[in-house]
Design a protein around this motif. Structure first.
Motif, PDB file in Angstrom:
ATOM      1  N   VAL A 138       0.886  -1.185   0.095  1.00 21.54           N
ATOM      2  CA  VAL A 138       0.045   0.058  -0.042  1.00 21.54           C
ATOM      3  C   VAL A 138       0.820   1.224   0.032  1.00 21.54           C
ATOM      4  N   LEU A 139       0.401   2.312  -0.893  1.00 19.36           N
ATOM      5  CA  LEU A 139       1.441   3.394  -0.899  1.00 19.36           C
ATOM      6  C   LEU A 139       0.408   4.544  -0.400  1.00 19.36           C
ATOM      7  N   ILE A 140       0.719   5.218   0.433  1.00 21.70           N
ATOM      8  CA  ILE A 140      -0.095   6.200   1.238  1.00 21.70           C
ATOM      9  C   ILE A 140       0.633   7.535   0.940  1.00 21.70           C
ATOM     10  N   VAL A 141      -0.171   8.422   0.052  1.00 21.90           N
ATOM     11  CA  VAL A 141       0.382   9.674  -0.433  1.00 21.90           C
ATOM     12  C   VAL A 141      -0.075  10.741   0.415  1.00 21.90           C
ATOM     13  N   CYS A 142       0.852  11.862   0.614  1.00 28.47           N
ATOM     14  CA  CYS A 142       0.383  13.138   1.334  1.00 28.47           C
ATOM     15  C   CYS A 142       0.445  14.278   0.502  1.00 28.47           C
ATOM     16  N   HIS A 143      -0.188  15.106   0.510  1.00 30.61           N
ATOM     17  CA  HIS A 143       0.308  16.409  -0.402  1.00 30.61           C
ATOM     18  C   HIS A 143       1.576  16.938   0.029  1.00 30.61           C
ATOM     19  N   ASP A 144       1.914  17.847  -0.994  1.00 27.28           N
ATOM     20  CA  ASP A 144       3.196  18.578  -0.599  1.00 27.28           C
ATOM     21  C   ASP A 144       3.237  19.389   0.812  1.00 27.28           C
ATOM     22  N   ASN A 145       4.172  19.147   1.537  1.00 21.38           N
ATOM     23  CA  ASN A 145       4.404  20.007   2.697  1.00 21.38           C
ATOM     24  C   ASN A 145       3.225  19.451   3.782  1.00 21.38           C
ATOM     25  N   PRO A 146       3.134  18.431   4.112  1.00 18.42           N
ATOM     26  CA  PRO A 146       2.224  17.988   4.899  1.00 18.42           C
ATOM     27  C   PRO A 146       1.901  18.542   6.268  1.00 18.42           C
ATOM     28  N   LEU A 205       4.770   3.561  -7.454  1.00 22.02           N
ATOM     29  CA  LEU A 205       3.668   3.143  -8.000  1.00 22.02           C
ATOM     30  C   LEU A 205       3.754   1.948  -8.619  1.00 22.02           C
ATOM     31  N   ALA A 206       4.729   1.613  -9.609  1.00 20.77           N
ATOM     32  CA  ALA A 206       4.891   0.145 -10.081  1.00 20.77           C
ATOM     33  C   ALA A 206       4.945  -1.189  -9.164  1.00 20.77           C
ATOM     34  N   LYS A 207       5.464  -0.653  -7.895  1.00 22.02           N
ATOM     35  CA  LYS A 207       5.326  -1.720  -6.700  1.00 22.02           C
ATOM     36  C   LYS A 207       4.335  -1.778  -5.910  1.00 22.02           C
ATOM     37  N   SER A 208       3.396  -1.034  -6.044  1.00 20.04           N
ATOM     38  CA  SER A 208       2.288  -0.730  -5.240  1.00 20.04           C
ATOM     39  C   SER A 208       0.880  -1.533  -5.582  1.00 20.04           C
ATOM     40  N   ASP A 209       0.223  -2.221  -4.888  1.00 21.29           N
ATOM     41  CA  ASP A 209      -1.065  -2.886  -5.204  1.00 21.29           C
ATOM     42  C   ASP A 209      -2.192  -1.714  -4.928  1.00 21.29           C
ATOM     43  N   ILE A 210      -1.990  -1.058  -4.090  1.00 19.88           N
ATOM     44  CA  ILE A 210      -3.175  -0.052  -3.549  1.00 19.88           C
ATOM     45  C   ILE A 210      -2.418   1.370  -3.406  1.00 19.88           C
ATOM     46  N   VAL A 211      -3.186   2.466  -4.052  1.00 15.13           N
ATOM     47  CA  VAL A 211      -2.351   3.601  -3.844  1.00 15.13           C
ATOM     48  C   VAL A 211      -3.599   4.539  -3.294  1.00 15.13           C
ATOM     49  N   ILE A 212      -3.309   5.283  -2.291  1.00 12.98           N
ATOM     50  CA  ILE A 212      -4.356   5.928  -1.384  1.00 12.98           C
ATOM     51  C   ILE A 212      -3.746   7.331  -1.539  1.00 12.98           C
ATOM     52  N   CYS A 213      -4.800   8.486  -1.919  1.00 12.93           N
ATOM     53  CA  CYS A 213      -4.505  10.039  -1.631  1.00 12.93           C
ATOM     54  C   CYS A 213      -5.151  10.444  -0.339  1.00 12.93           C
ATOM     55  N   LEU A 214      -4.419  11.024   0.466  1.00 10.03           N
ATOM     56  CA  LEU A 214      -5.106  11.618   1.694  1.00 10.03           C
ATOM     57  C   LEU A 214      -4.979  12.953   1.538  1.00 10.03           C
ATOM     58  N   ASP A 215      -6.146  13.749   1.896  1.00  7.34           N
ATOM     59  CA  ASP A 215      -6.097  15.050   2.289  1.00  7.34           C
ATOM     60  C   ASP A 215      -5.852  16.103   0.959  1.00  7.34           C
ATOM     61  N   PRO A 226       1.928  11.862 -10.553  1.00  9.14           N
ATOM     62  CA  PRO A 226       1.761  12.442 -11.973  1.00  9.14           C
ATOM     63  C   PRO A 226       0.135  12.506 -12.176  1.00  9.14           C
ATOM     64  N   GLU A 227      -0.040  13.362 -13.013  1.00  5.18           N
ATOM     65  CA  GLU A 227      -1.487  13.967 -13.306  1.00  5.18           C
ATOM     66  C   GLU A 227      -2.357  12.934 -13.787  1.00  5.18           C
ATOM     67  N   LYS A 228      -1.902  12.038 -14.389  1.00  2.00           N
ATOM     68  CA  LYS A 228      -2.479  11.041 -15.101  1.00  2.00           C
ATOM     69  C   LYS A 228      -2.771   9.805 -14.076  1.00  2.00           C
ATOM     70  N   CYS A 229      -2.347   9.696 -13.020  1.00  2.89           N
ATOM     71  CA  CYS A 229      -2.403   8.702 -11.939  1.00  2.89           C
ATOM     72  C   CYS A 229      -3.913   8.519 -11.549  1.00  2.89           C
ATOM     73  N   VAL A 230      -4.366   7.334 -11.687  1.00  2.00           N
ATOM     74  CA  VAL A 230      -5.754   7.182 -11.010  1.00  2.00           C
ATOM     75  C   VAL A 230      -5.554   6.137  -9.585  1.00  2.00           C
ATOM     76  N   PRO A 231      -5.777   6.803  -8.724  1.00  5.06           N
ATOM     77  CA  PRO A 231      -5.513   6.177  -7.306  1.00  5.06           C
ATOM     78  C   PRO A 231      -6.667   5.074  -7.018  1.00  5.06           C
ATOM     79  N   HIS A 232      -6.356   4.251  -6.080  1.00  5.56           N
ATOM     80  CA  HIS A 232      -7.520   3.252  -5.790  1.00  5.56           C
ATOM     81  C   HIS A 232      -8.505   3.784  -4.689  1.00  5.56           C
ATOM     82  N   ILE A 233      -7.953   4.511  -3.831  1.00  6.14           N
ATOM     83  CA  ILE A 233      -8.792   5.317  -2.697  1.00  6.14           C
ATOM     84  C   ILE A 233      -8.397   6.650  -2.590  1.00  6.14           C
ATOM     85  N   VAL A 234      -9.357   7.490  -2.486  1.00  5.85           N
ATOM     86  CA  VAL A 234      -9.054   9.088  -2.235  1.00  5.85           C
ATOM     87  C   VAL A 234     -10.054   9.551  -1.097  1.00  5.85           C
ATOM     88  N   ILE A 235      -9.375  10.119  -0.096  1.00  8.94           N
ATOM     89  CA  ILE A 235     -10.029  10.476   1.001  1.00  8.94           C
ATOM     90  C   ILE A 235      -9.587  11.985   1.404  1.00  8.94           C
TER      91      ILE A 235
END
Length: 451
Positions: A138-146, A205-215, A226-235
Motif C-alpha cells: 500500500v502506498l499512502i500519499v500526502c500532499h506536498d508539505n504535509p 507506483l509500479a510496486k504498489s497494489d493499492i494507492v491512497i490519496c489523503l487530504d 503524476p497528473e494521469k495517476c488514478v488512485p484506488h482510494i481518495v479520502i
C-alpha cells in the motif's frame, strides 16, 4: 454509488443533486426523464421486472424506490437477493423498505438522510476495498508539505492497512518545516518518506497494489503524483469543482478535517484504535479547525467524541507547542514590519521565505487584528509565490476566489482558509521582487485594496 427507481420531479432532483457529489444511476420511464450531467440515466419504455433492467455491477450505497416501476411481486426481496447490504428507502408503503414520508420530509431532509448513509457506507467501502487483496503493498500519499491533518490521516491509514495484513509506505513531496509538524513526526515516530524525483514516484507506483490519496483529491496538483495517476482510494475534505478519479472516492466537504473522515473509517472497521493514532487524529482535527473555532461541524464533534477514549493529553501537549525556530521569528518580524492594511485587507509580503509553513502562522496571528477582515501572507520560494490566506468575512469564499484567479497555479481551499503556490511564469515575472510586487497588485485588485 446510489440507485434511484423513478422519474418524477423528486427522483430527478435527487439524482441531479447526488450526481454532483457521487456516482448515481436513475432508472425511470423514458417519457419523463430529462438529461442530467454526471448521472447514469436508464430510460425504460414501460414498467418491467428487475431482471429485465440494466442494473449496476457494484453494490449501491443506498437504493431509493420513488415510483412503482418495478413489476416484481416483492421488489425489496428481489433487490436484497442482489445487494443484501444496501439500504432500501421508499416514499410509499412497500414491505421491507424504510419509509420516507414526503409529507413530513422535504427533498433537503432526504438529502440529509442520504449524507448520513453515505458517510457510513463510504467508510465501509474504503474498508471493503482494503480487504479485497491479501498482503498488499500500500502506498499512502500526502500532499506536498504535509500539515498535521495530512500526517495524522496518513498515520491512521498506515495503522488500518497494517492491521489488515498489508505493508504500508507513507510518502510526500515538498518539506516538513513547521515546528509542530516536525515535532509530531518525531514524537509519534511517523515513518514518512520524502520523494523528489519522478523516477522514484514511478518506481513506488509500479510496486504498489493499492494507492491512497489523503487530504487531496487530484493527482498532480500540489502533490508528487503524476497528473494521469488514478488512485484506488481518495479520502479528502476539500471541495472540488470536478469529481476525482478513483475506485473509492470519499470526498466530504461537510467534514472540517480529513482526520475526522479517517476517524469515521476507523469507526466502521474492526481494527482496534490506540492512543498514538487517536491523539494524532485529534490534533489533526484541532489544527484544521483552528482550535475548534473554524468550520467545526457535528460530524467532526462525533469523530472527536469517539476518539476521546484513547487521546493521550500529555502526548498531545508534547508536540502541540514546540519551540519556534529563529527562522520563524525572523519571518514574523518581516511580516509585521511589511504588513499593510487597506479597507479590511491586510497584505503581509515576505522577501526571505526560509520556512514556508511560517506563512500560515503569520496569517493566523494577524487575522484577529482590529479592522482586519482578510489576511494574506505571501513570499517567494523556488520560483513560486507561496500564499496563505485567512478571512473572517461570511460573504467571501477565499478558496473559490483564489482558484478561479490562478487557474494554472495550485491555489484554493475553504471559505475562510486558503492557500496556493503560483509559478513565476503565470505572473509573467523573472525576479523575486517582481513576483512579490505583481502579487501585491493582483491581491489588492481581487480583494478590494488600493495598492
Amino acid at each position: 454509488m446510489f440507485l434511484i427507481f423513478g422519474s418524477d420531479n423528486l427522483s430527478i432532483r435527487l439524482a441531479d443533486w447526488i450526481g454532483a457529489r457521487s456516482r448515481v444511476r436513475i432508472i425511470g420511464l423514458a417519457e419523463d426523464l430529462v438529461p442530467m450531467e454526471n448521472v447514469e440515466i436508464v430510460a425504460l419504455p414501460t414498467e418491467m421486472e428487475l431482471h429485465e433492467m440494466p442494473l449496476p455491477d457494484v453494490s449501491p450505497t443506498a437504493i431509493l424506490i420513488l415510483e412503482e416501476i418495478i413489476c416484481d411481486d416483492d421488489p425489496v426481496f428481489e433487490l436484497k437477493k442482489i445487494w443484501p447490504n444496501s439500504p432500501i428507502l421508499s416514499t410509499f408503503e412497500i414491505e421491507g423498505a424504510e419509509i420516507i414520508s414526503v409529507s413530513d420530509l422535504t427533498a433537503t431532509a432526504i438529502q440529509d438522510k442520504l449524507r448520513s448513509i453515505d458517510r457510513k457506507q463510504g467508510a465501509g467501502e474504503v474498508v471493503r476495498k482494503l480487504t479485497e487483496i491479501k498482503q498488499a503493498e500500500v502506498l499512502i500519499v500526502c500532499h506536498d508539505n504535509p500539515d498535521p491533518d495530512a500526517l495524522a490521516s496518513a498515520l491512521a491509514m498506515q495503522h488500518l492497512t497494517t492491521s489488515l495484513g498489508h505493508s504500508a509506505t507513507i510518502i510526500h513531496g515538498g518539506m516538513i518545516e513547521h515546528q509542530q509538524n516536525r515535532a509530531m513526526v518525531k514524537i509519534l515516530d511517523i515513518e514518512i518518506r520524502k520523494v523528489i524525483l519522478d523516477w522514484e514516484v514511478e518506481d513506488l507506483l509500479a510496486k504498489s497494489d493499492i494507492v491512497i490519496c489523503l487530504d487531496f483529491s487530484h493527482p498532480g496538483a500540489n502533490n508528487i503524483l503524476p497528473e494521469k495517476c488514478v488512485p484506488h482510494i481518495v479520502i479528502d475534505h476539500h471541495p472540488s469543482d470536478t469529481r476525482p478519479a478513483g475506485d473509492v472516492i470519499l470526498v466530504r466537504p461537510e467534514f472540517a478535517a480529513t482526520s475526522s473522515l479517517m476517524a469515521s473509517v476507523m469507526m466502521n472497521s474492526n481494527v482496534e484504535m490506540n492512543s498514538r493514532v487517536a491523539t494524532a487524529l485529534a490534533f489533526g482535527i484541532r489544527t484544521d479547525t483552528l482550535g475548534f473555532t473554524r468550520s467545526f461541524n457535528a460530524v467532526d464533534l462525533r469523530a472527536l467524541s469517539w476518539l476521546s477514549a484513547w487521546i493521550d493529553n500529555e502526548l498531545l501537549r508534547s508536540f502541540e507547542s514546540p519551540p519556534r525556530t529563529q527562522n520563524v521569528l525572523s519571518i514574523f518580524t518581516e511580516a509585521l514590519s511589511n504588513a499593510k492594511l487597506d479597507n479590511g485587507l491586510m497584505l503581509a509580503p515576505i522577501s526571505q521565505l526560509s520556512d514556508r509553513d511560517a506563512l500560515s502562522q503569520v496569517a493566523d496571528f494577524l487575522l484577529p487584528t482590529e479592522n482586519v477582515n482578510i489576511v494574506i501572507a505571501y513570499g517567494v520560494r523556488m520560483g513560486k509565490v507561496i500564499l496563505s490566506a485567512r478571512s473572517s468575512s461570511s460573504e467571501l469564499h477565499l478558496g473559490k476566489i483564489l482558484s478561479s484567479k490562478f487557474e494554472k497555479g495550485s491555489a484554493g481551499g475553504h471559505k475562510s482558509v486558503a492557500g496556493g503556490q503560483i509559478p513565476f511564469e503565470e505572473l509573467d515575472c523573472e525576479t523575486d521582487s517582481q513576483a512579490v510586487d505583481k502579487m501585491t497588485k493582483i491581491l489588492s485588485e481581487i480583494f478590494g485594496g488600493e495598492n
